[in-house]
Design an enzyme around this catalytic site. Sequence first.
Site, PDB file in Angstrom:
ATOM      1  N   ALA A  10      56.296  12.695  10.699  1.00  0.00           N
ATOM      2  CA  ALA A  10      54.976  12.236  10.239  1.00  0.00           C
ATOM      3  C   ALA A  10      54.530  12.958   8.975  1.00  0.00           C
ATOM      4  O   ALA A  10      53.347  13.194   8.754  1.00  0.00           O
ATOM      5  CB  ALA A  10      53.953  12.453  11.352  1.00  0.00           C
ATOM      6  N   ARG A  16      52.204   2.877   0.340  1.00  0.00           N
ATOM      7  CA  ARG A  16      51.838   1.456   0.343  1.00  0.00           C
ATOM      8  C   ARG A  16      50.542   1.151   1.099  1.00  0.00           C
ATOM      9  O   ARG A  16      50.020   0.043   1.031  1.00  0.00           O
ATOM     10  CB  ARG A  16      52.994   0.617   0.914  1.00  0.00           C
ATOM     11  CG  ARG A  16      54.085   0.376  -0.122  1.00  0.00           C
ATOM     12  CD  ARG A  16      55.253  -0.385   0.469  1.00  0.00           C
ATOM     13  NE  ARG A  16      56.104   0.488   1.274  1.00  0.00           N
ATOM     14  CZ  ARG A  16      57.046   0.041   2.103  1.00  0.00           C
ATOM     15  NH1 ARG A  16      57.245  -1.264   2.229  1.00  0.00           N
ATOM     16  NH2 ARG A  16      57.783   0.887   2.784  1.00  0.00           N
ATOM     17  N   LYS A 371      11.786   8.575  21.348  1.00  0.00           N
ATOM     18  CA  LYS A 371      12.562   9.685  20.787  1.00  0.00           C
ATOM     19  C   LYS A 371      12.150  10.965  21.484  1.00  0.00           C
ATOM     20  O   LYS A 371      10.947  11.236  21.594  1.00  0.00           O
ATOM     21  CB  LYS A 371      12.288   9.806  19.286  1.00  0.00           C
ATOM     22  CG  LYS A 371      13.128  10.857  18.599  1.00  0.00           C
ATOM     23  CD  LYS A 371      12.391  11.547  17.458  1.00  0.00           C
ATOM     24  CE  LYS A 371      11.359  12.509  17.987  1.00  0.00           C
ATOM     25  NZ  LYS A 371      10.702  13.328  16.948  1.00  0.00           N
ATOM     26  N   TYR A 386       5.271   3.229  20.375  1.00  0.00           N
ATOM     27  CA  TYR A 386       6.096   4.348  19.915  1.00  0.00           C
ATOM     28  C   TYR A 386       5.808   5.575  20.779  1.00  0.00           C
ATOM     29  O   TYR A 386       4.672   6.054  20.841  1.00  0.00           O
ATOM     30  CB  TYR A 386       5.829   4.686  18.441  1.00  0.00           C
ATOM     31  CG  TYR A 386       6.534   5.961  18.043  1.00  0.00           C
ATOM     32  CD1 TYR A 386       7.932   6.012  18.054  1.00  0.00           C
ATOM     33  CD2 TYR A 386       5.836   7.123  17.734  1.00  0.00           C
ATOM     34  CE1 TYR A 386       8.602   7.185  17.749  1.00  0.00           C
ATOM     35  CE2 TYR A 386       6.507   8.303  17.420  1.00  0.00           C
ATOM     36  CZ  TYR A 386       7.891   8.322  17.431  1.00  0.00           C
ATOM     37  OH  TYR A 386       8.553   9.477  17.145  1.00  0.00           O
ATOM     38  N   ASN A 406       2.792  12.083  16.768  1.00  0.00           N
ATOM     39  CA  ASN A 406       3.441  13.367  17.028  1.00  0.00           C
ATOM     40  C   ASN A 406       3.579  14.223  15.782  1.00  0.00           C
ATOM     41  O   ASN A 406       3.939  15.373  15.860  1.00  0.00           O
ATOM     42  CB  ASN A 406       4.822  13.136  17.661  1.00  0.00           C
ATOM     43  CG  ASN A 406       5.696  12.231  16.822  1.00  0.00           C
ATOM     44  OD1 ASN A 406       5.197  11.423  16.030  1.00  0.00           O
ATOM     45  ND2 ASN A 406       6.988  12.353  16.982  1.00  0.00           N
ATOM     46  N   SER A 425      -4.292  -0.607  26.421  1.00  0.00           N
ATOM     47  CA  SER A 425      -3.612  -1.046  25.203  1.00  0.00           C
ATOM     48  C   SER A 425      -4.188  -0.349  23.981  1.00  0.00           C
ATOM     49  O   SER A 425      -5.347   0.078  23.986  1.00  0.00           O
ATOM     50  CB  SER A 425      -3.796  -2.559  25.033  1.00  0.00           C
ATOM     51  OG  SER A 425      -3.173  -3.212  26.113  1.00  0.00           O
TER      52      SER A 425
END
Length: 475
Positions: A10, A16, A371, A386, A406, A425
């Site tokens: 190897a 090529r 997150k 979020y 945040n 909400s």
Amino acid sequence: MADLAAIILAAGKGTRMKSDLVKVMHPLAGSPMVAWPIDAAREAGTSHIVTVVGHQAEKIRDHFAGQDDITFALQGEQLGTGHAVASAADALAGFTGKVLILCGDVPLIRPESLRSMVEAHDATGATLTILTTRLANPFGYGRIVRGYDGRVIRIVEEKDASSEIRSCTEVNAGIYCADADFLFDAVRRIGNDNAQGEYYLTDIVIMAAERGLRCSAFPVANAMEVMGVNDRVHLAAAGAVTRHRINEALMLDGVTIIDPATTYIDRGVTVGRDTTIHPGVHLSGRTEIGEGCTIEQGAVIKGSTLGDGCVVEPGAVIRSCRLGSRVAVKAGTVMEDATIHDHTAIGPMAHLRPGTELMAHVKIGNFVETKKITMGEGSKASHLTYLGDASIGSNVNVGCGTITCNYDGVRKHRTVIEDDVFVGSDVQFVAPVTIGRNSLIAAGTTVTQDVPPDSLAIARAPQVNKDGWKLKKRD
Ligand code: UD1
Ligand code: CA
């Protein structure tokens, strides 16, 4: 076969391929090309594998770091295949068994064929056995020249061959089994008086014949096994063969693959029985899929584990995640480095970013981004939200349009929401802030202070209705 070692050639660049990456490191079904013959040798029973490296030697070494049966021999200058084998001699000093020689760019050879070749080597009492095949178009390969008794007496390279020899269709696969004593003595004596000025390994055939040692040919029926990869057209063809093998093995183990031709599963991926895989799916890296899952069109799953009974809908992307069982990942969801426990539902079109952990029975709905959060059992954030840098307890309902604020422009802060909280909400949590258990946050509230348990927090301008205002405006 403790008396069997392997040498993998190897060191070449692979001009090529027209690539900055050395040829043997180009991937086939997710593993570098050279990993395939290495594994074939291993499965054929070799105790020790010497890989001859030159171009980008470090890259190859790094990839195989920690695989203790592999050592590397450096061939500084690539002076030919004979010189390459000679470079491996020190690494096998004192070894007196049989040596398998394979090429890093002949990746499709199967372990079964290598085993049969070794058996034939033993059975015929050969000192050297050459794997051969017949090709309708033998161009570029070394041709096998046999004597009147059928024994191999010479291999002639394309560039050195007369037109009579060129018409011979039996070719050298570049794969050999040789007795170590003979091999390492012979490769030291090879010259380079030929069309390419190279030290040809194939010259050891004449040496064996001259010493009265037996040289056998071992033909393989399936020429595809010995296909050499020299350019990217060959790479794609070899890739298709490796995928076909992987898919076939999974199907025989009880996995339904609706369209194997368009299913891309890397080597090493495991899939449990009664799982169904739809077209266009990619499973790569260290991925493990449980039993009875459904993986739908175009899902991409990389380096992840999925428990039993999961459903992954079209277009989902799952990277470096751990999923329990019966998790539903709906269409278009993207998740990375997340831990998801049993019986959860995510998406469609949710975005779970690193550090997300969802406990059992959580529901994350459409257009929700998370997150670095944990969310306790049975909690829900069903729409347009979020949630970042937050600990959310169990049985919390997060209303549509909720935002954890945040980031204050300099630092990130955490939001803590304890168990059984109901968030209406369009609520913003300006972190750092803690919401005590069983509280209710009224819709439209911007929370800037901690909320004690069992209480109502409401922070919004009182509504004013002006009777007839619209009619007056029109006048
Ligand atoms: C070689 C054989 C040929 C055979 C063909 C099968 C010789 C002289 N010829 O030709 O008979 O039909 O393989 O594919 O052996 N390598 C090194 N160091 C070197 C030169 C090569 O490590 O100095 C490695 C390459 O990286 C490659 C392998 O050996 O993996 C084969 O070398 P390559 O130059 O491709 O040989 P072929 O011309 O294909
Ligand atoms: Ca080659």
